[in-house]
Design an enzyme around this catalytic site. Structure first.
Site, short mmCIF file in Angstrom:
data_model
loop_
_atom_site.label_atom_id
_atom_site.label_comp_id
_atom_site.label_asym_id
_atom_site.label_seq_id
_atom_site.Cartn_x
_atom_site.Cartn_y
_atom_site.Cartn_z
N GLY A 19 -7.12 -10.18 1.85
CA GLY A 19 -7.02 -8.42 2.59
C GLY A 19 -5.61 -8.50 2.17
O GLY A 19 -4.94 -8.72 2.24
N PHE A 20 -5.97 -7.00 3.22
CA PHE A 20 -4.87 -6.22 3.10
C PHE A 20 -3.50 -7.22 4.22
O PHE A 20 -2.26 -7.66 3.22
CB PHE A 20 -5.01 -6.04 4.44
N ASN A 41 -14.17 -14.17 1.16
CA ASN A 41 -15.21 -14.04 0.36
C ASN A 41 -15.45 -12.34 -0.19
O ASN A 41 -16.63 -12.18 -0.93
CB ASN A 41 -16.56 -13.99 1.41
N THR A 44 -14.13 -7.97 2.84
CA THR A 44 -13.50 -5.84 3.04
C THR A 44 -11.76 -7.16 1.99
O THR A 44 -11.58 -5.07 1.62
CB THR A 44 -13.70 -5.60 4.02
N GLY A 45 -11.55 -7.78 1.60
CA GLY A 45 -10.85 -8.23 0.81
C GLY A 45 -11.54 -7.75 -0.77
O GLY A 45 -12.47 -7.45 -1.61
N ASP A 65 -16.71 -18.24 2.25
CA ASP A 65 -17.36 -17.31 3.43
C ASP A 65 -17.05 -18.58 4.06
O ASP A 65 -17.29 -19.48 4.42
CB ASP A 65 -18.81 -17.39 3.32
N GLY A 111 -12.04 -25.82 13.29
CA GLY A 111 -12.50 -27.78 12.76
C GLY A 111 -11.80 -27.85 11.15
O GLY A 111 -10.88 -29.79 11.44
N TYR A 154 -16.35 -6.62 17.53
CA TYR A 154 -14.36 -7.06 16.79
C TYR A 154 -14.57 -7.56 17.77
O TYR A 154 -13.45 -8.39 18.29
CB TYR A 154 -14.89 -5.82 15.91
N ARG A 195 -9.57 3.55 7.90
CA ARG A 195 -8.04 3.75 9.43
C ARG A 195 -7.25 4.76 9.23
O ARG A 195 -7.43 5.73 7.90
CB ARG A 195 -8.34 2.23 9.33
N1 UDP Z 1 -8.31 9.14 13.66
C1 UDP Z 1 -8.37 9.93 13.27
N2 UDP Z 1 -8.54 10.29 12.40
C2 UDP Z 1 -9.18 9.56 10.35
C3 UDP Z 1 -9.00 8.28 11.13
C4 UDP Z 1 -9.08 7.75 12.23
O1 UDP Z 1 -8.51 10.97 14.02
O2 UDP Z 1 -9.60 10.27 9.67
C5 UDP Z 1 -7.81 8.25 15.20
C6 UDP Z 1 -8.80 7.70 15.61
O3 UDP Z 1 -10.14 8.38 16.33
C7 UDP Z 1 -8.00 6.66 16.13
C8 UDP Z 1 -6.74 5.64 15.74
O4 UDP Z 1 -6.35 7.12 14.54
O5 UDP Z 1 -7.86 6.91 17.96
C9 UDP Z 1 -6.50 5.57 14.75
O6 UDP Z 1 -7.87 5.35 14.33
P1 UDP Z 1 -7.76 3.84 13.17
O7 UDP Z 1 -8.86 3.80 12.65
O8 UDP Z 1 -6.71 2.88 12.20
O9 UDP Z 1 -7.14 2.83 13.74
P2 UDP Z 1 -7.74 2.07 15.47
O10 UDP Z 1 -6.31 2.23 16.54
O11 UDP Z 1 -8.88 2.72 16.39
O12 UDP Z 1 -8.74 0.09 15.73
#
Ligand code: UDP
Length: 318
Positions: A19-20, A41, A44-45, A65, A111, A154, A195
């Site tokens: 992953g990242f 697995n 997302t990676g 996994d 474990g 989450y 994100r």
């Molecule tokens: N956000 C946004 N536009 C986008 C994606 C995210 O304005 O296209 C906003 C989202 O609503 C949040 C912040 O950016 O307030 C960070 O979102 P991200 O999904 O990166 O992570 P979070 O901190 O919410 O887990």
């Protein structure tokens, strides 16, 4: 700790190592002289994140996994548990896998650490604070989470993960560490993971409008990945078993962040407003006093510098 010949390389196992963050951690550990075994697995990676390590005799990848039984026929000194989806759109797409990796996956990883007498580090998250009523967030704050909301899978999985980590520490005496990771960015983030950093950077590079959710008044604090990995390594090597926030306390609104990205990319993009997702935390900023005190750590890479490296990476992807 396993009995080893003097001077032998320590062995680290990284779950979610494709992953990242897991892949940056893997690179860091190899540079520090560890042998690294990555379990992933690939939900997302991506193997793209570790392809450059093919042929490295100190590196091995096992497609696995981590919610299934883990058997490894070698000694392990450090277990870094990073496997998990980490984007709000992943929580909506695969909520059950998100819950399983945080709960069953953390149980299996603990474990394994107990069996191998390995030190264990849980990648936890600022999401355990939910939509925080305390600002900035200190490790003493217990959080404000909607258990049944779209992010609950989450947040609650990670809260359970913290609880079972402390249970293994108290009952089985595993030397455990918990890092609460705040928003982190850098190369190898998934282009389409939804994100804010990949979304805004790819929109800006294509001169398309940046999709600001709500009025963009919500705040975040962005940490460059290299800073974060350095802090996490220090935590694993420390003697503390308390949770530690690692992140960059430099806070800005999402709208200001959009303008920073437009400036840094030299884009012609404008901003458009889209509905605010449910339970989107209104403010987030780590109190890093504990990391400063115990780990002598604080971030060094400013937003401008970190964005240059990140934008360079995404230029090759969009
Ligand atoms: N956000 C946004 N536009 C986008 C994606 C995210 O304005 O296209 C906003 C989202 O609503 C949040 C912040 O950016 O307030 C960070 O979102 P991200 O999904 O990166 O992570 P979070 O901190 O919410 O887990």
């Amino acid at each position: 700790m396993s009995l080893k010949k003097k001077g032998a390389k320590p062995t680290s196992v990284v779950t979610g190592g494709a992953g990242f963050l897991g892949s940056h951690l893997t690179d860091y550990l190899l540079a520090k002289g560890h042998k690294v075994v990555t379990l992933d697995n690939l939900v997302t990676g991506s193997v793209d994140n570790i392809a450059h390590l093919a042929g490295n005799k100190n590196f091995r990848f096992i497609e696995q996994d981590v919610t299934e039984f883990l058997f490894l026929d070698f000694d392990v000194d450090y277990l870094w548990h990073f496997a998990s989806p980490a984007s709000p759109i992943d929580y909506l797409d695969i909520p059950i896998q998100t819950l399983k990796v945080g709960s069953l996956g953390t149980h299996k990883a603990l474990g394994l650490a107990a069996h191998k007498k390995a030190k264990f580090l849980l990648a936890s998250t600022s999401e355990i604070y939910g939509d925080p009523l305390v600002h900035p967030q200190t490790e003493e704050y217990w959080g404000n989470v909607n258990t049944i909301g779209p992010r609950g899978c989450y947040d609650e999985a990670k809260r359970f993960a913290e609880a079972i980590t402390m249970a293994y520490h108290r009952e089985h005496k595993v030397d455990t560490k918990i890092v609460r990771i705040f928003n982190t960015y850098g190369p190898r983030m998934r282009l389409n993971d939804g994100r804010v950093v990949p979304a805004f950077v790819s929109q800006a590079l294509k001169n398309k409008p940046l999709t600001v959710f709500g009025e963009g008044k919500q705040t975040r604090s962005f940490c460059y990945c290299a800073d974060l990995i350095e802090g996490i390594y220090r935590l694993m090597m420390s003697s503390t078993n308390l949770p530690v926030n690692i992140g960059n306390p430099s806070e800005l609104t999402v709208l200001d962040f959009a303008h920073e990205i437009i400036k840094a990319t030299g884009s012609k993009s404008k901003v458009v407003y889209r509905p605010l997702p449910q339970d989107d935390p209104r403010q987030r900023k780590p109190d890093i006093s504990r990391a400063k005190k115990i780990l002598k750590w604080e971030p060094k890479v400013g937003l401008g510098e970190g964005l240059i490296k990140t934008i360079e990476y995404f230029r090759g992807k969009v």
